[in-house]
Design an enzyme around this catalytic site. Structure first.
Site, PDB file in Angstrom:
ATOM      1  CG  HIS A 181      -2.161  -2.936   1.679  1.00 35.46           C
ATOM      2  ND1 HIS A 181      -3.305  -2.163   1.589  1.00 35.46           N
ATOM      3  CD2 HIS A 181      -1.335  -2.511   0.697  1.00 35.46           C
ATOM      4  CE1 HIS A 181      -3.173  -1.322   0.582  1.00 35.46           C
ATOM      5  NE2 HIS A 181      -1.985  -1.506   0.023  1.00 35.46           N
ATOM      6  CG  ASP A 208      -3.746   1.455  -2.595  1.00 36.28           C
ATOM      7  OD1 ASP A 208      -3.571   2.218  -3.575  1.00 36.28           O
ATOM      8  OD2 ASP A 208      -3.171   1.593  -1.499  1.00 36.28           O
TER       9      ASP A 208
END
Lengths: 365, 365
Positions: B167, B319
């Protein structure tokens, strides 16, 4: 053709072109202490090579009487050079030379041809995407020894491309090959196909010394899966372990047996660490494991095509070489490093990576 | 505060908060057949746990009398929730719950608190970036068993974040931590520092079953190195192997000894598979291997800070959760898959990932 300015030396394993070449190939392979370490290697190596010859010869017989790797490498070299002459005219004309590790043309052949052609600038370009001391490391050390043997240590101004596990062009070419593989399944089934990435395994003592290979293979798999952008599940396994020592797993064959036993019906096997068809794709993956897959109820077992001379892969090879030439660096940042447990005094040397090039590597490899 | 709409359940190992908690922690750990498989586990597990207690208690004593993991997890949870309420008001208010595997608060505690708070929607969010059956897999299975134990199997509408090895936010936070570590070296030496990524090892029989962990760790390393963009050499090694079975190598300790013996003077160790400080960073990496490094002539040995509550990592956690909630998927594509050699009948189940969410996973995890 005008005289070549830049030689691209394509380093790879090689394979016996004919059945008569099988025994010499195996003799060379089992003599290489950088890939296999045996007690009393000078005697035991030839013994094992001779004993394995009939079986391996039969395998090559079954895939058409020899390895197609020289044919593919020539096609890759030609395609790369054509593109490179267009992309990087300032370093051209370019010429490719093949330096196989265990068959002709070998490093001596490549170096002599380069000298005869009057080349000065040379790039040693491994054809293995992920670095391992057993493959690229062994090829580079052999190139260095061959230069000494042929008294050509001072003739060329060298630089090195030693790895490219996540190069965009390579990833795009791999992704395209996987898409081709997936297209052989019915559209309705396609998303349920299990992607089984398969890389050549290494003995665990190589892994324990700190070989970079499994980390880089893992990185390639992640990038290719991202680039594919499909909902398929995936696994990574390692093939071709032989002999009594323990190798890095999971074993591709055992994974196929296990997923079949659990009811998996559709598998796409993706060779992820070698770019041309060879005995491990055409015989081991296609035939041997194909039979295993059928025997455990996998009804559709497909192997993604090797990159061979696919245009996208030729683009990738040219792009890797072009970026390297444009960078002005002699080698990437990982090249000078030994494995933590390195026991090879010849490691990470090459003839004369000196001269007009940058004094220190600055590019991330 | 208004009533929470969405629960984010943070799954992690946990650690003994006080010295009195060490023995119960070890008893739980050695009872978990998903992380350790022993013959006669019901007897041998407690025996080993009790025998190891004094030594492990001394280690926790040396790092301040207990594990800081609950403190860090609470800070991470608070920071994540604050951000998530801003980023995703449509799924808020959010609340975090901690579900440790071997200490309180455990899965039962989290589920009961969620029920008391009247939560309906719940996300099981592993705090291990890379998936392993020994860590995330074990935590998810325990969550499912805990729901059955607490009769809360039908209470929540679940979805799952089971891995996030590459990520962007996580990679950026890791890169920042490495830069902080590098800044502790003199500017003139910085580029010569060897980056040694260290991940917790796994027994080879777990690897041979096809655990995804080494592939995903390799991918994280590649991405972080790319994001750092520095010319430093790097290696990946695995720490904390114990007992008589063979574990995945190379061993971090042996790598430190070997690179020191070869003359390496500056090493930055980077914990790459765990996001909070714990005994493996504060005691094993900092003290134990710090002594090893000094003994083999490594004059500057620095450990990159754990992510803990760094703002960039809190951004990343928020996020990851936001992207997951916005995707409308119940889980990533890899989640339903068993390891090829899975022997655990409880694997890849969770309470009730049904209901209003998408019927099939479509997002690449």
């Amino acid at each position: 053709m005008s005289k070549a300015q830049t030689a691209i030396v394509m380093l790879n394993l090689g394979g016996p072109a004919t059945l008569a070449d099988v025994q010499p190939f195996l003799l060379e392979l089992f003599a290489d202490r950088e890939i296999i370490q045996l007690p009393l290697q000078r005697w035991l190596g030839p013994y094992i090579a001779r004993r394995r010859t009939p079986k391996v010869r039969a395998l090559y017989d079954s895939i058409g009487g020899g390895s197609p790797i020289l044919r593919h490498t020539d096609a890759q070299g030609r395609g790369m050079i054509e593109r490179l002459d267009r992309l990087s005219p300032e370093t051209g004309p370019h010429q490719y030379y093949v330096a196989f590790r265990y068959t002709r043309p070998n490093s001596d052949d490549a170096l002599r041809a380069m000298a005869a052609d009057g080349v000065r600038r040379a790039v040693a370009f491994t054809q293995y995407p992920q670095f391992s001391c057993s493959t690229t490391g062994s090829s580079l050390n052999e190139l260095w020894r061959a230069a000494a043997r042929t008294r050509l240590t001072e003739t060329f101004e060298w630089s090195i491309i030693d790895r490219w596990p996540v190069h965009d062009g390579f990833v795009a070419a791999m992704t395209e090959a996987m898409k081709e593989g997936l297209e052989r399944f019915a559209p309705a089934d396609r998303d349920r196909v299990l992607l089984l990435f398969s890389a050549h395994s290494l003995p665990l003592d190589v892994i324990d010394r700190g070989d970079a290979y499994p980390q880089e293979v893992g990185a390639t798999v992640q990038r290719v899966v991202e680039c594919l952008g499909a909902p398929n599940r995936y696994m990574l396994a390692y093939q071709s372990d032989v002999g009594p020592v323990r190798w890095l797993g999971p074993s591709t064959e055992r994974v196929i047996r296990a997923v079949g036993a659990r009811g998996e019906k559709r598998v796409l096997v993706v060779p992820i660490a070698f770019t041309s068809d060879h005995i491990e794709t055409l015989s081991e993956l296609d035939r041997e494991y194909g039979h295993v897959a059928a025997s455990v109820g996998i009804t559709e077992y497909v192997r993604a095509p090797a990159l061979n001379d696919s245009p996208r892969f030729l683009d990738a090879l040219a792009d890797i070489a072009r970026e390297h030439l444009a960078s002005g660096t002699r080698y990437g940042t990982q090249y000078p490093m030994h494995c933590a447990g390195c026991r090879n005094s010849q490691c990470r040397k090459i003839v004369n990576p000196v001269g007009a090039l940058a004094p220190r590597p600055t590019r991330r490899s």
